[in-house]
Structure formats: structure tokens, C-alpha cells
Design an enzyme around this catalytic site. Structure first.
Site, PDB file in Angstrom:
ATOM      1  CB  CYS A 120      -6.787 -22.174  28.134  1.00  0.00           C
ATOM      2  SG  CYS A 120      -7.733 -23.706  28.063  1.00  0.00           S
ATOM      3  CG  ASN A 222       4.793 -22.285  24.430  1.00  0.00           C
ATOM      4  OD1 ASN A 222       3.567 -22.329  24.464  1.00  0.00           O
ATOM      5  ND2 ASN A 222       5.529 -23.358  24.614  1.00  0.00           N
TER       6      ASN A 222
END
Length: 364
Positions: A120, A222
């Protein structure tokens, strides 16, 4: 070449030739993972993605400190249904004791795996020494991961980035050391923390990790997968075990089955009709109301309408109505009006790089 959507579009296509294993969890060959996205990946959203072919999904990321304080918001994020399995809960934090204790709390709700967020990039998370901040201290990352692995009987996985910045793209070292702690899979977002969600994701380093002779766990890629063609290209070019999809699934859960069909046949499915879009949007809405209640369920569904209705001409007035009405009945009447007005219209999907999400809805 387009082909029509088969009647079994909600099922797996073809025969499973081989499996990808995450500990004792068996996934289809080249599984498609739904990214954990804060303020997006709640149970209603996950439900429609599962219906449309997602193989593995995760909770929104959950603060370890929030779990051990018994915070209502953190506890609520542990909710999932049997329909969603296999399902993982994702946690984040910077304290070994809190991470270990939160792992035991997660154990009690019995998901299929536990995922650790080391990716994050949001400032309020990084400033607490969590998320992508851990990339600056690999030793601490290893200690945190080991504490979680030692505290649960579930398979533990990690999602992270290439590094903190361009001067510290240390993902290969990170992968080897995390593998040694006992994690069962690793998902890599192809950007550094410094990049946030800007520029193109770099999958070459993800491929370096996958192709390293010392790496034995599944490696999932990803970043920027927004079409079946790109998914196929990245699968063949970089050799990853599967891919994680985030932004492209928002308002378009069909992306999972479209990718599966293309990988199987080399053909593109026809884009969903307006009728299909409205039906899935309605399902999402109903699940949202069931899970959050009529007021919050309707309010938080408003962020999704633009994506579900993308590509429809002159749709602005309907969107404005959808974000102002306050009852389920009113929303359903508007959706039905849209279905009738645009009956037979098939919005075309543009295979362009999606814009970044606001950081309040990041794919972590």
C-alpha cells in the site's frame, strides 16, 4: 473475431490440465485473482466478480491494530460467504506482536488463506511504517512475515511492489527471503512505491522473480491488465503463474470470464449487453443493501454506476438520478428504464490503459 457468450459463462472453461497450489488450496491452471481494493472489494463486489469467473479474492486490507482493538470497521471487513471460497483475508501493520495477534483473530473466522500487505503506497499507511514502507527495511519485512506464519495454520501469502523507488528495486531479494519464512505465494505489483499508480507497470522484474531457479512458490503478476489480449500477452511473455486484476474489474466483472475464454479459444467474447450490465448492477445493488443495510448500501453503491454504464450514449441524466435517489425501489425503477431505453445496444469495450484510481480506492 467475436463469438457469442456461451450459456456456461459463469463456470470454468474446458478441462483443467494442471493446478496451481497455494499450500493446500488448489486453483485452476493460470488462476485469475481479484485484487484487494480499499473501499471497493467488499462482499457485494466480490460476489459479482466470483459469479463472473474470479478464482481467488481477498478482503479489503485490514489494519492489524484495528483488529486487536476490536474496531467495528476492521471486524466488519472479515465478513465473507461460503460462495466466495477460496478466500483470503489481507492484513497490514508494522508491529510484529500486533500482526501475530491479528493473524490468530483471522484464523478464528476460517478463511482459506491470510495475505500480508507490503504494497500500500498511501501516505497515512506508509507514515505508520506499514504497507509499502516495509520495503525500506527488508529485515523488518521478514520478521513481520515470520511472526504471521508462526501464528496461523493457514497458508500465508504476500502482496508487495518492486521496491521503494527506482534505486531500490529489490524484489528478487525480497522474494527469496519471504519464501524462506514459509509463505506459499507472492503477488507482485509492477511498480515501486514512489510511482504510486503512475506510468506503466514493469513486468520484467516480475518475470525475473518467476524465472529464478531458487523460487519455488507461485508468483502472480499485478498491474495494468485491462483486456483478454493483454492478459494472454503477459502470460506468454512473463511466465507468471497467474494474474491479479484490480481496476479493470470495477463495473466490469466480465473481465475474468473474457480472459478465460480468450486463453482457451483465442476468441473474444462479445461485450455484455445493456441487459447483462443492468442485471449484474442490480445484483450488486441488492447484495450491497443486504450486507450494509438500505441507507449505506444504496449510498456506497453510487460509486459503481458510472463504470457499469460506461459506453452508453447520453447516459448522464440517468447517472445523476441514480446518485440522488434514496430507496431501493427508486434505483431499480431507473435501472429498468435504462434497460428498456437501451435494449439491444452493446457498448463496445475500449482496450486502453485504465486511469489510476483515487488513493481512497487503491488496489493494494
Amino acid at each position: 473475431m467475436w463469438c457469442s457468450r456461451p450459456a456456461f459463462q459463469f463456470k470454468y472453461y474446458g478441462f483443467i490440465i494442471s493446478m496451481v497450489n497455494i499450500g493446500n488450496i488448489q486453483l485452476p491452471e493460470f488462476p485469475l485473482l481479484l485484487a484487494p481494493m480499499e473501499d471497493v472489494s467488499d462482499p457485494p463486489f466480490r460476489y459479482v466478480c466470483k459469479q463472473n469467473g474470479a478464482d481467488l479474492m481477498y478482503s479489503e486490507f485490514i489494519s492489524s491494530e484495528g483488529l486487536i482493538r476490536d474496531a467495528i470497521k476492521s471486524k466488519k471487513k472479515l465478513d465473507f460467504s461460503e460462495f466466495e471460497r477460496p478466500f483470503g483475508v489481507q492484513i497490514f501493520g508494522g508491529d510484529e506482536e500486533a500482526m501475530a495477534l491479528s493473524a490468530r483473530i483471522v484464523d478464528a473466522v476460517q478463511p482459506d488463506l491470510l495475505d500480508i500487505n507490503f504494497g500500500c503506497p498511501v501516505k497515512k499507511v506508509v507514515c505508520k511504517g506499514a504497507g509499502a514502507a516495509i520495503l525500506k527495511d527488508v529485515d523488518q519485512m521478514v520478521r513481520l512475515t515470520q511472526a504471521v506464519v508462526n501464528s496461523t495454520s493457514m497458508p500465508v501469502t504476500v502482496k508487495t511492489r518492486l521496491g521503494w523507488d527506482d534505486n531500490s528495486r529489490n524484489i528478487l531479494e525480497v522474494a527469496k527471503r519471504l519464501q524462506d519464512t514459509g509463505i506459499k505465494a507472492l503477488t507482485i505489483h509492477g511498480r515501486t512505491r514512489a510511482q504510486l499508480y503512475k506510468g506503466e507497470a514493469d513486468w520484467t522484474l516480475i518475470a525475473d522473480v518467476k524465472n529464478d531457479q531458487h523460487i519455488r512458490i507461485p508468483i502472480f503478476g499485478n498491474g495494468d491488465i485491462d483486456s483478454p489480449q493483454k492478459a494472454s500477452n503477459y502470460k506468454n511473455s512473463y511466465g507468471v503463474d497467474g494474474i491479479m486484476i484490480g481496476r479493470a474489474a470495477i463495473g466490469y466483472p466480465w473481465i475474468f470470464n473474457e480472459i478465460k475464454h480468450y486463453l482457451q479459444t483465442g476468441e473474444l467474447l462479445e461485450p455484455p449487453t445493456v441487459e447483462e450490465r443492468v442485471e449484474v448492477c442490480r445484483t450488486h445493488l441488492i447484495k450491497s443493501v443486504e450486507w450494509k443495510g438500505p441507507t449505506l448500501g444504496i449510498l456506497e453503491m453510487r460509486r459503481h454506476y458510472t463504470n457499469y454504464l460506461k459506453g452508453l450514449p447520453h447516459i448522464r441524466d440517468y447517472r445523476l438520478k441514480l446518485v440522488t435517489v434514496k430507496t431501493l425501489q427508486e434505483v431499480e425503477l431507473i435501472l429498468e428504464e435504462i434497460r428498456e431505453k437501451y435494449e439491444g445496444f452493446v457498448p463496445q469495450v475500449e482496450t486502453v490503459l485504465l486511469p489510476p484510481l483515487p488513493l481512497s480506492a487503491c488496489a493494494y
